[in-house]
Scaffold this motif. Structure first.
Motif, mmCIF file in Angstrom:
data_model
loop_
_atom_site.group_PDB
_atom_site.id
_atom_site.type_symbol
_atom_site.label_atom_id
_atom_site.label_comp_id
_atom_site.label_asym_id
_atom_site.label_seq_id
_atom_site.Cartn_x
_atom_site.Cartn_y
_atom_site.Cartn_z
ATOM 1 N N LEU A 1 26.318 38.411 49.295
ATOM 2 C CA LEU A 1 26.682 39.801 49.006
ATOM 3 C C LEU A 1 26.611 40.672 50.255
ATOM 4 C CD1 LEU A 1 24.829 40.208 45.600
ATOM 5 C CD2 LEU A 1 27.285 40.601 45.946
ATOM 6 N N SER A 2 25.598 40.438 51.087
ATOM 7 C CA SER A 2 25.413 41.261 52.287
ATOM 8 C C SER A 2 26.311 40.828 53.436
ATOM 9 C CB SER A 2 23.956 41.203 52.733
ATOM 10 O OG SER A 2 23.618 39.885 53.169
ATOM 11 N N GLY A 3 26.934 39.671 53.314
ATOM 12 C CA GLY A 3 27.788 39.155 54.376
ATOM 13 C C GLY A 3 27.052 38.322 55.404
ATOM 14 N N GLU A 4 25.763 38.090 55.199
ATOM 15 C CA GLU A 4 24.996 37.286 56.143
ATOM 16 C C GLU A 4 25.238 35.791 55.958
ATOM 17 O OE1 GLU A 4 20.928 38.386 55.725
ATOM 18 O OE2 GLU A 4 21.343 40.527 55.885
ATOM 19 N N ILE A 5 25.679 35.413 54.786
ATOM 20 C CA ILE A 5 25.966 34.004 54.490
ATOM 21 C C ILE A 5 27.394 33.895 53.999
ATOM 22 C CG2 ILE A 5 25.409 32.044 52.981
ATOM 23 C CD1 ILE A 5 22.529 32.982 52.932
ATOM 24 N N ALA A 6 28.106 32.946 54.519
ATOM 25 C CA ALA A 6 29.465 32.646 54.061
ATOM 26 C C ALA A 6 29.557 31.138 53.853
ATOM 27 C CB ALA A 6 30.508 33.111 55.067
ATOM 28 N N ILE A 7 29.691 30.719 52.608
ATOM 29 C CA ILE A 7 29.808 29.291 52.307
ATOM 30 C C ILE A 7 31.285 28.933 52.388
ATOM 31 C CG2 ILE A 7 29.394 27.490 50.601
ATOM 32 C CD1 ILE A 7 27.110 29.142 49.513
ATOM 33 N N ALA A 8 31.610 28.104 53.348
ATOM 34 C CA ALA A 8 33.013 27.764 53.587
ATOM 35 C C ALA A 8 33.583 26.969 52.422
ATOM 36 C CB ALA A 8 33.135 26.956 54.875
ATOM 37 N N ARG A 9 34.849 27.188 52.173
ATOM 38 C CA ARG A 9 35.520 26.399 51.147
ATOM 39 C C ARG A 9 35.605 24.954 51.620
ATOM 40 N NH1 ARG A 9 40.971 28.076 49.292
ATOM 41 N NH2 ARG A 9 40.309 26.947 47.441
ATOM 42 N N ARG A 10 35.604 24.065 50.683
ATOM 43 C CA ARG A 10 35.652 22.651 51.016
ATOM 44 C C ARG A 10 37.001 22.308 51.636
ATOM 45 N NH1 ARG A 10 33.956 17.662 47.061
ATOM 46 N NH2 ARG A 10 33.735 16.114 48.705
ATOM 47 N N ASP A 11 36.982 21.688 52.777
ATOM 48 C CA ASP A 11 38.194 21.299 53.495
ATOM 49 C C ASP A 11 38.324 19.784 53.438
ATOM 50 O OD1 ASP A 11 40.279 20.786 55.160
ATOM 51 O OD2 ASP A 11 39.518 21.958 56.857
ATOM 52 N N PRO A 12 39.268 19.252 52.641
ATOM 53 C CA PRO A 12 39.366 17.800 52.510
ATOM 54 C C PRO A 12 39.707 17.101 53.814
ATOM 55 C CG PRO A 12 41.235 18.888 51.479
ATOM 56 C CD PRO A 12 40.258 19.961 51.817
ATOM 57 N N SER A 13 40.332 17.828 54.741
ATOM 58 C CA SER A 13 40.683 17.190 56.012
ATOM 59 C C SER A 13 39.453 16.917 56.870
ATOM 60 C CB SER A 13 41.669 18.075 56.784
ATOM 61 O OG SER A 13 41.050 19.289 57.171
ATOM 62 N N LYS A 14 38.322 17.548 56.531
ATOM 63 C CA LYS A 14 37.084 17.322 57.274
ATOM 64 C C LYS A 14 36.239 16.199 56.674
ATOM 65 C CE LYS A 14 37.899 20.659 60.168
ATOM 66 N NZ LYS A 14 37.924 21.955 59.617
ATOM 67 N N LEU A 15 36.694 15.659 55.549
ATOM 68 C CA LEU A 15 35.962 14.571 54.926
ATOM 69 C C LEU A 15 36.035 13.338 55.820
ATOM 70 C CD1 LEU A 15 34.523 14.062 52.148
ATOM 71 C CD2 LEU A 15 36.641 12.981 51.410
ATOM 72 N N PRO A 16 34.913 12.676 56.092
ATOM 73 C CA PRO A 16 34.955 11.467 56.929
ATOM 74 C C PRO A 16 35.972 10.465 56.386
ATOM 75 C CG PRO A 16 32.698 12.135 56.530
ATOM 76 C CD PRO A 16 33.553 13.011 55.662
ATOM 77 N N LEU A 17 36.765 9.902 57.294
ATOM 78 C CA LEU A 17 37.857 9.032 56.902
ATOM 79 C C LEU A 17 37.378 7.852 56.069
ATOM 80 C CD1 LEU A 17 40.887 9.143 57.320
ATOM 81 C CD2 LEU A 17 40.617 7.567 59.250
ATOM 82 N N GLU A 18 36.218 7.308 56.433
ATOM 83 C CA GLU A 18 35.733 6.146 55.682
ATOM 84 C C GLU A 18 35.390 6.514 54.245
ATOM 85 O OE1 GLU A 18 32.257 7.856 58.088
ATOM 86 O OE2 GLU A 18 34.401 7.391 58.388
ATOM 87 N N GLN A 19 34.916 7.753 54.036
ATOM 88 C CA GLN A 19 34.622 8.186 52.672
ATOM 89 C C GLN A 19 35.905 8.416 51.885
ATOM 90 O OE1 GLN A 19 31.780 11.313 52.155
ATOM 91 N NE2 GLN A 19 30.490 10.630 53.851
ATOM 92 N N LEU A 20 36.896 8.971 52.558
ATOM 93 C CA LEU A 20 38.184 9.190 51.916
ATOM 94 C C LEU A 20 38.790 7.865 51.480
ATOM 95 C CD1 LEU A 20 40.457 11.240 51.217
ATOM 96 C CD2 LEU A 20 41.405 10.760 53.481
ATOM 97 N N HIS A 21 38.757 6.869 52.368
ATOM 98 C CA HIS A 21 39.338 5.565 52.052
ATOM 99 C C HIS A 21 38.568 4.859 50.946
ATOM 100 C CE1 HIS A 21 41.366 5.278 56.279
ATOM 101 N NE2 HIS A 21 42.009 6.097 55.451
ATOM 102 N N ALA A 22 37.262 5.118 50.875
ATOM 103 C CA ALA A 22 36.432 4.429 49.883
ATOM 104 C C ALA A 22 36.556 5.041 48.493
ATOM 105 C CB ALA A 22 34.962 4.455 50.321
ATOM 106 N N PHE A 23 37.099 6.250 48.404
ATOM 107 C CA PHE A 23 37.178 6.906 47.104
ATOM 108 C C PHE A 23 38.193 6.186 46.221
ATOM 109 C CE2 PHE A 23 38.579 10.357 44.250
ATOM 110 C CZ PHE A 23 37.358 10.624 43.677
ATOM 111 N N PRO A 24 37.829 5.803 44.989
ATOM 112 C CA PRO A 24 38.731 5.015 44.124
ATOM 113 C C PRO A 24 40.016 5.775 43.791
ATOM 114 C CG PRO A 24 36.479 4.998 43.269
ATOM 115 C CD PRO A 24 36.522 6.032 44.351
ATOM 116 N N ILE A 25 41.103 5.055 43.782
ATOM 117 C CA ILE A 25 42.392 5.670 43.498
ATOM 118 C C ILE A 25 42.456 6.191 42.058
ATOM 119 C CG2 ILE A 25 43.597 3.579 42.746
ATOM 120 C CD1 ILE A 25 45.012 6.425 44.976
#
Length: 632
Positions: A507-531
């Protein structure tokens, strides 16, 4: 819930990835919430100790039937006191009255030896006549209701009932069974959970369920005030007048049971939806489907206001899809009238499952955008073509109740707003509201006064209310932030302290939780995620408001897995299923690994097509325009 929560998205914006939406796992249905349960053996022992009258009263209280109160029974109010519609009738009430035509008493011959009795109680009872015997599916709510139905059945056959099928445990489907047996031994078939669920009506919540059920079914109202019960004309049970004629199941199954009774082939399939023990009955030779309570001529009770555990909406949709796969010619629900004709039956089944999925998916979509249940119910309404269906009129269940139930089923009672973690108690709230009403202070002024007085929770709630009228007001955000910070200083719970302080920082602007960016997901985790999860997760990312006129089918072939998937966008709903479709507007052949990279924005689709890593068959416009419906 997603297996990894990296950030909360900005409020009001559904999360998504560069092309298809975020590659987060789909929101998983929670474990089935169950009411506390007495083990079958203990329940039966308790029944012996309590006596038959006590058992009947406890069983009846779950559904909301009257029981003998310890005190004097109150007299029903006068019709004038309970009919605010006296005078000009509201269109909604007129529609409910018109719905009563659905329950005009009748014995309908659907096809051949299949008959359904309608209008003799809350539910229907279905007779299937064989060569030397008969089958009864669902048995009414009392011996008296069952006796009326049996007389109708005896008007068309004198063959003995050899088998009774319970589609689920609810009393309006089970409590007239012995009447149909007529003193002879009969086989009683049900899902393996049905017997235990019948026992569970002895659980500790029945004192809560009873008065709520009385209100839901209007049992204490004069007949003139109750046009119908939404799925039937009335609940035909009053203690002292009616008798319970329950027979316990003698044969149960887990997922499927195929059998032949009196020369009639039946296929029984577990179909969880309105209850976890729900099943449907399929007669393959006559193509008759008995969908039980997973479908009736009203928007479904995804949540019953009398009180129910969470009804798993995704499993309900899957059960309806299993019915659609049969392509029935006749549909005989356990409430409301049957219909015939494959085209009409398929339209009703498809619209019904689409309505349920639409409400589920859009609730999850806006939930993931950070909206609260109160905010979501303002956004989620049925698309016009579904709202216009007589099978989806809100005579029984309601969309807004369903939104709240889905939200609670996924994430529980807390809506995410820190100001609601410790709400002001009702008595204190009434006192504060009374004082505010005569004070002349605005909401913002009351928030400031409460903060100065150390009434921290009230300050947070008043600031929150004032922010609804002035969302960007920095002073109000400051008041709420200071109230939450002070509240955090008084917490023993680490969870509460952390949540309050973080919300204050946002509320005060001291904290900003970034939206989840799928492009930042480690590639190995992305590949391991079940289709499987990757594809099914698409449904809750559809921008439904942009797809209300879209009907398109896209086929996917994941070449490294040797598997096919089909994505169907159908007027605001995305149906995803495994398997190859014969007809598609476009087909994309690509490895599962590359597809996940494309969807995450790590690789471009045009580049993959140019290099031959992906192959397209059909319309590029159809593919791209469809994928854009899932964009961020």
């Amino acid at each position: 819930m997603p297996s990894r929560i990296l950030a909360r998205p900005e409020r009001g914006r559904p999360p998504g990835g560069p092309i298809l939406g975020a590659v987060t796992p789909p929101t998983m249905s929670p474990r089935r919430l169950r009411t506390p349960r007495i083990a079958p053996g203990l329940a039966r022992a308790g029944a012996l100790l309590l006596g038959a009258a006590a058992v009947i009263a406890a069983v009846a209280s779950l559904l909301g039937w009257p029981h003998r109160d310890r005190g004097p029974r109150p007299q029903p109010p006068s019709p004038a006191a309970v009919q605010p519609d006296a005078g000009v009738e509201h269109p909604a009430l007129a529609r409910l009255r018109a719905h009563s035509r659905e329950f005009e008493p009748a014995l309908i011959n659907v096809v051949g030896g299949v008959h359904v009795a309608i209008g003799e109680g809350l539910a229907n009872s279905i007779l299937i006549e064989g060569t030397d015997g008969a089958i009864v599916v669902d048995t009414m709510e009392s011996a008296e209701a069952a006796t009326k139905v049996l007389a109708l059945f005896r008007g068309v056959t004198d063959k003995p009932v050899r088998t009774i099928v319970y589609t689920h445990f609810h009393p309006d489907h089970t409590f007239g069974a012995s009447v149909f047996a007529e003193g002879r031994p009969v086989e009683v078939i049900a899902h393996r959970r049905t017997d235990a669920l019948l026992d569970e009506v002895m659980d500790v919540v029945s004192p809560t369920i009873y008065p709520r059920s009385m209100r839901q079914f209007g049992t204490h109202l004069p007949p003139a005030a109750v046009p119908n019960a939404g799925i039937g004309p009335r609940l035909d049970y009053v203690e002292g007048r009616n008798r319970i004629a329950l027979l316990r199941p003698t044969r149960t199954f887990a997922e499927s049971l195929d059998l032949e009774v009196a020369g009639v082939r039946l296929e029984l399939r577990h179909a969880p939806g309105e209850t976890e023990d729900q099943l449907f009955v399929w007669l393959p030779e006559s193509r008759v489907l008995l969908p039980a309570d997973n479908l009736y001529r009203s928007f479904p009770n995804l949540y019953a206001i009398r009180g129910t555990p969470y009804r798993d909406v995704r499993r309900w949709i899957a059960s309806l899809d299993a019915m659609r796969a049969l392509r029935p010619a006749h549909l005989v629900p356990s409430h409301t009238r049957p219909i015939s004709g494959e085209a009409e039956v398929m339209r009703v089944l498809t619209d019904y499952r689409d309505a349920i999925q639409y409400v589920h998916d859009q609730t999850i979509r806006w939930m993931n955008a950070g909206l609260t249940p109160d905010e979501i119910v303002e956004r989620v309404t049925l698309p016009p073509h579904l709202a216009a269906s007589p099978w989806l009129a809100q005579h029984y269940g309601r969309v807004d109740w369903s939104v709240r139930a889905i939200h609670a089923g996924q994430v529980g009672w807390f809506d995410g707003d820190a100001a609601r973690l410790f709400p002001v108690p009702p008595q204190e709230r009434a006192r504060l509201l009374q004082a505010l009403a005569g004070s002349g202070r605005s909401l913002a002024e009351e928030a400031g006064r409460a903060l100065a007085a150390g009434e921290l929770q009230w300050a947070a709630e008043m600031a929150d209310a004032a922010l609804r009228l002035a969302p960007g007001d920095a002073a109000l955000r400051g008041i709420k932030a200071r109230a939450l910070t002070a509240m955090a200083g008084r917490q023993e719970s680490a969870n509460a302290r952390n949540y309050l302080l973080t919300a204050a920082g946002e509320l005060s602007g001291e904290i900003a939780i970034a939206r989840r960016d799928p492009s930042k997901l480690p590639l190995e985790q992305l590949h391991a995620f079940p289709i499987d999860g990757f594809m099914r997760g698409l449904t809750v990312r559809l921008r439904a408001e942009e797809a209300l006129e879209t009907e398109r089918t896209i086929g996917f072939e994941f070449t490294d897995l040797g598997r096919h998937w089909t994505l169907i966008v159908r007027r605001g709903v995305a149906e995803v299923r495994e398997g190859r479709t014969e007809q598609a507007d476009a087909r994309l052949a690509v490895s599962a690994m590359r597809w996940k990279e494309i969807a995450a924005g790590l690789r471009g689709l045009p580049a993959a097509l140019a290099t031959g890593e992906a192959r397209l068959e059909g319309s590029p416009v159809a593919l791209i325009s469809t994928l854009r419906l899932f964009r961020e």
